[in-house]
Design an enzyme around this catalytic site. Structure first.
Site, PDB file in Angstrom:
ATOM      1  N   TYR B 128      59.682 -58.601  36.030  1.00 29.11           N
ATOM      2  CA  TYR B 128      58.045 -60.061  35.144  1.00 29.11           C
ATOM      3  C   TYR B 128      59.241 -60.824  35.065  1.00 29.11           C
ATOM      4  CZ  TYR B 128      54.514 -61.579  32.141  1.00 29.11           C
ATOM      5  OH  TYR B 128      54.178 -62.001  31.040  1.00 29.11           O
ATOM      6  N   ASN B 212      56.784 -61.601  26.315  1.00 34.82           N
ATOM      7  CA  ASN B 212      56.754 -61.146  25.377  1.00 34.82           C
ATOM      8  C   ASN B 212      55.959 -60.266  24.643  1.00 34.82           C
ATOM      9  OD1 ASN B 212      54.177 -60.793  25.835  1.00 34.82           O
ATOM     10  ND2 ASN B 212      53.260 -62.860  25.539  1.00 34.82           N
ATOM     11  N   SER B 235      68.151 -62.212  20.470  1.00 33.37           N
ATOM     12  CA  SER B 235      68.531 -61.644  21.539  1.00 33.37           C
ATOM     13  C   SER B 235      69.652 -61.780  19.890  1.00 33.37           C
ATOM     14  CB  SER B 235      68.903 -62.362  22.037  1.00 33.37           C
ATOM     15  OG  SER B 235      70.047 -62.628  23.135  1.00 33.37           O
ATOM     16  N   GLN B 257      73.637 -68.244  20.800  1.00 35.11           N
ATOM     17  CA  GLN B 257      72.166 -67.062  20.908  1.00 35.11           C
ATOM     18  C   GLN B 257      71.442 -67.980  19.690  1.00 35.11           C
ATOM     19  OE1 GLN B 257      73.899 -64.892  21.860  1.00 35.11           O
ATOM     20  NE2 GLN B 257      71.466 -64.025  21.748  1.00 35.11           N
ATOM     21  N   HIS B 260      67.914 -68.964  21.636  1.00 34.13           N
ATOM     22  CA  HIS B 260      67.088 -68.322  21.569  1.00 34.13           C
ATOM     23  C   HIS B 260      66.217 -68.356  21.469  1.00 34.13           C
ATOM     24  CE1 HIS B 260      69.144 -67.163  25.870  1.00 34.13           C
ATOM     25  NE2 HIS B 260      69.718 -67.303  25.316  1.00 34.13           N
ATOM     26  N   GLU B 325      74.733 -56.800  20.459  1.00 33.34           N
ATOM     27  CA  GLU B 325      74.250 -56.592  22.423  1.00 33.34           C
ATOM     28  C   GLU B 325      75.721 -57.492  22.940  1.00 33.34           C
ATOM     29  OE1 GLU B 325      70.737 -59.639  23.101  1.00 33.34           O
ATOM     30  OE2 GLU B 325      70.476 -59.496  24.290  1.00 33.34           O
ATOM     31  N   HIS B 326      75.994 -58.737  21.678  1.00 33.57           N
ATOM     32  CA  HIS B 326      77.096 -59.730  22.887  1.00 33.57           C
ATOM     33  C   HIS B 326      78.342 -59.521  21.211  1.00 33.57           C
ATOM     34  CE1 HIS B 326      73.244 -61.305  24.263  1.00 33.57           C
ATOM     35  NE2 HIS B 326      74.198 -60.726  25.442  1.00 33.57           N
ATOM     36  N   ASP B 359      76.521 -65.260  30.732  1.00 31.51           N
ATOM     37  CA  ASP B 359      74.785 -65.616  30.929  1.00 31.51           C
ATOM     38  C   ASP B 359      74.492 -65.449  32.109  1.00 31.51           C
ATOM     39  OD1 ASP B 359      73.800 -64.764  28.133  1.00 31.51           O
ATOM     40  OD2 ASP B 359      73.848 -66.030  27.377  1.00 31.51           O
ATOM     41  N   HIS B 418      61.152 -15.084  38.471  1.00 31.75           N
ATOM     42  CA  HIS B 418      62.213 -15.178  38.489  1.00 31.75           C
ATOM     43  C   HIS B 418      63.116 -14.808  38.891  1.00 31.75           C
ATOM     44  CE1 HIS B 418      60.390 -18.977  36.684  1.00 31.75           C
ATOM     45  NE2 HIS B 418      61.743 -19.838  36.282  1.00 31.75           N
TER      46      HIS B 418
END
Lengths: 428, 428
Positions: B128, B212, B235, B257, B260, B325-326, B359, B418
């Protein structure tokens, strides 16, 4: 059901077999959502109430957790044969999973950029163990040992104890596997307790383990709040067998799947019509004496299938289409078929590897993707309890080589602060 | 927001920072469920209708897919600098991800049991790509290249083209990355098209890519029908910097950041109060001239934070608590901190590795776990497009060694078929 690949309607009939629904659609989503919200908001109090309602026990009286001494006592109370069997299983599962630990990377490329990845274990994991009939010590081993091999610090088990009943084999397996805590909690409320914490029960990072529709839906709704193992459906086996097998052996293999659940599925692919008849007859014969007949018979009657091929070499595309959880290749040269198979959870090779040996003591995990999910997912592994942190290190020189391209791309994407953070270091 | 670790209320204030919600709770679940059901039931007709309603284009007139020629033309129409930058990025991403391909296992243990695992790629994957502002060519590379490195046969891209608009950079990136098909579809209906197929669009096995709230909810609801990459949130970056950095450099990193998304979060950990003031001032100065000021300013004002420590060596537990995240370590010896960090998506080491270089052109993936999910999940990788098939092979002799334990355990679990499937081969 009997299909013949040489029949004119075979393609459609096979597709119908592939897409047949085996689970009734149970809409428990809103009920589960209400329980999750309640446990999140009220913690211990909600768990106490829900356990009283569903399991008919008062945790304040019965004890919220099962103390270590009780788990040790369960282990010591085992018959020696059974204890040795559990310990052999644990040892073999541990050895296989130790080989799954991923290696870190740390490389410097031609531009002088250092990069790599480090793997670390999650801090805590939760293991759901169903109560009642599906309360299997082998599942405790298969879920708990990979977590401990990964290096999980705190492994929390939750299991319902309806009317106070607790399977001592499950406790013994938990002790062998190194489970750190055991709590009396079941259903969606137990999954909520693991994901959110309740006060007494601390939250965990990853939740694994089988359960009923409520448990499965709770895991699905909490996916992202915690990591989860997978969405599991009814179990299944596909046996590919030529006519030079003992029909009784193959019938036992088919029934070993069918006895799990009335919605389990057992399918035989063979190239020998007489053998197919013999297996059918053997299944009927064995069903008659089976203590699990009430489960195995409807499974075989409703979802069992025998498919005839003129040549077993033609089976791989059909195997891939089914993407079976378990694939047994009871032929002299299983590699000739396996080499052409792309989608299967786990493969059992040759005439002397019944799937059931893998359920207990083979070594590889028995938690496997069902319902054609082997097309895109894998059995439970050590990495389900670990995560990877990538890293990057530039020097002024290497940033000088690759940085200008980042500046161009950031500008083209309309992200000026991205561009500036690189450009400013290059004096651009 | 400014916090000081030596303040008496620091622990509580830091916990409030950790658990602050950055996303408004948007309840799109029922709307998404209706769209998924519609696309599943009516396929092409539903997608046509929904695209007319949401993107105001008639697919029969505009064309359902974007032909290969249009993608090639977009690539050829790029400015040479930009094309070179995209190609450098693709080459570096490809090289890094090639190193992620897992190795197969095939071992025989002391008991004579052969076991192992084979990795294979999924057959098809869907990517996507958002329309409008968040339509980034770098994201196309980061999502598509791992799929192609894994060996995915058919990689299908979907992207909304509101009023017919299509970003040529995205098309060029798709061409460079080897995307096989591009369809004009967006929102939950595009995710449904990938998961179920619509007639024209064939279903895929794995769906990845940002989007989204509707796209994210659609992926969550379809998890299990297909594989998905992850649940993504806004982010975030955590920069650890001592006073011997240029405040303008660090301010640019924080803003890269913040620009974004108004819900993005930038946090600075430092041991130098004067440096903290200087960074604050630099952020204000840089914000003033920024074309993304309308996004970056509310992000910094509402979610930005500077935390003072007396010693940066004390930061790792706080880093782990945020599980960012970063993580950028702008110090002389980043390893001294990284060595004690357990939870982070990706780490940028030293004063010359701004997060933005990662990035675009670093090599490691920029699709990373957000919202503290680095505690249990990892960045996008080649293995997200692959799956593992385990296998087991016993001989009569090795089954004789391990089989009896399986028989004992199966009997103890109340699973007689079994037990029989193993016992019958051992003549028990």
């Amino acid at each position: 059901m009997r299909l013949d690949s040489s029949d004119p309607g075979f393609a459609d009939a096979f597709e119908a077999l592939v897409s047949a629904r085996r689970e009734p659609a149970t809409d428990v989503a809103s009920g589960v959502a209400a329980i999750l919200a309640d446990v999140r908001a009220r913690g211990d109090a909600a768990l106490h109430e829900l356990t009283l309602r569903f399991d008919r026990i008062d945790l304040d009286q019965a004890g919220w957790s099962v103390p270590r001494e009780a788990r040790q006592a369960a282990l010591q109370g085992l018959e020696p044969d059974l204890r040795a069997a559990l310990e052999l299983a644990a040892e073999r599962i541990r050895a296989y999973h130790a080989g799954q630990k991923p290696e870190d990377r740390d490389e410097t490329d031609a531009a002088g950029v250092r990069m790599g990845a480090r793997w670390t274990a999650v801090e805590s994991a939760g293991l759901y163990v169903p109560g009642g009939l599906a309360s299997y010590p082998s599942s405790v081993l298969m879920n708990a040992i990979p977590a401990k091999v990964a290096g999980v610090d705190r492994l929390t088990m939750v299991t319902p104890t309806p009317d106070g009943r607790l399977n001592p084999l499950v406790l013994a397996a938990a002790e062998i596997a190194g489970v750190d805590e055991v709590w009396r909690a079941g259903g969606a409320q137990a999954i909520a307790a693991l994901a959110y914490g309740t006060g007494r029960i601390r939250s965990v990072d990853v939740v694994v383990g089988p359960g009923n529709a409520w448990v499965a839906e709770a895991k699905r709704q909490l996916y992202g709040t915690v990591g989860i193992d997978m969405v599991a459906g009814p179990s299944e086996i596909l046996v590919v067998a030529d006519g030079r097998n003992d029909p009784d052996w193959i019938a036992a293999d088919l029934l070993s799947q069918a006895e799990h659940d009335a919605t389990a599925q057992s399918i035989l692919f063979t190239d020998d019509a007489a053998f197919a008849d013999a297996v059918s007859a053997a299944v009927e014969r064995q069903l008659a004496g089976l203590s699990t007949e009430n489960t195995a018979r409807p499974s075989w009657a409703n979802f069992g299938a025998i498919v005839l091929f003129d040549d077993l070499a033609r089976t791989p595309p059909y195997i891939d289409r089914l993407a079976p959880e378990h694939l047994e290749l009871a032929v002299d040269d299983p590699e000739a078929i396996f080499g052409h198979v792309r989608h299967a959870g786990s493969v059992f090779m040759g005439r002397h590897t019944p799937e059931a040996v893998g359920d207990y003591v083979g070594g590889p995990n028995h938690v496997l993707p069902t319902g054609r999910r082997a097309r895109f997912s894998s059995g439970l592994s050590v990495t389900d309890f670990m995560k990877r942190t990538s890293f990057l290190a530039c020097s002024p020189e290497s940033l000088g080589k690759i940085g200008p391209a980042a500046v161009s791309l950031a500008q083209a994407e309309g992200l000026p602060a991205h561009a500036r953070s690189v450009a400013i270091r290059l004096g651009l």
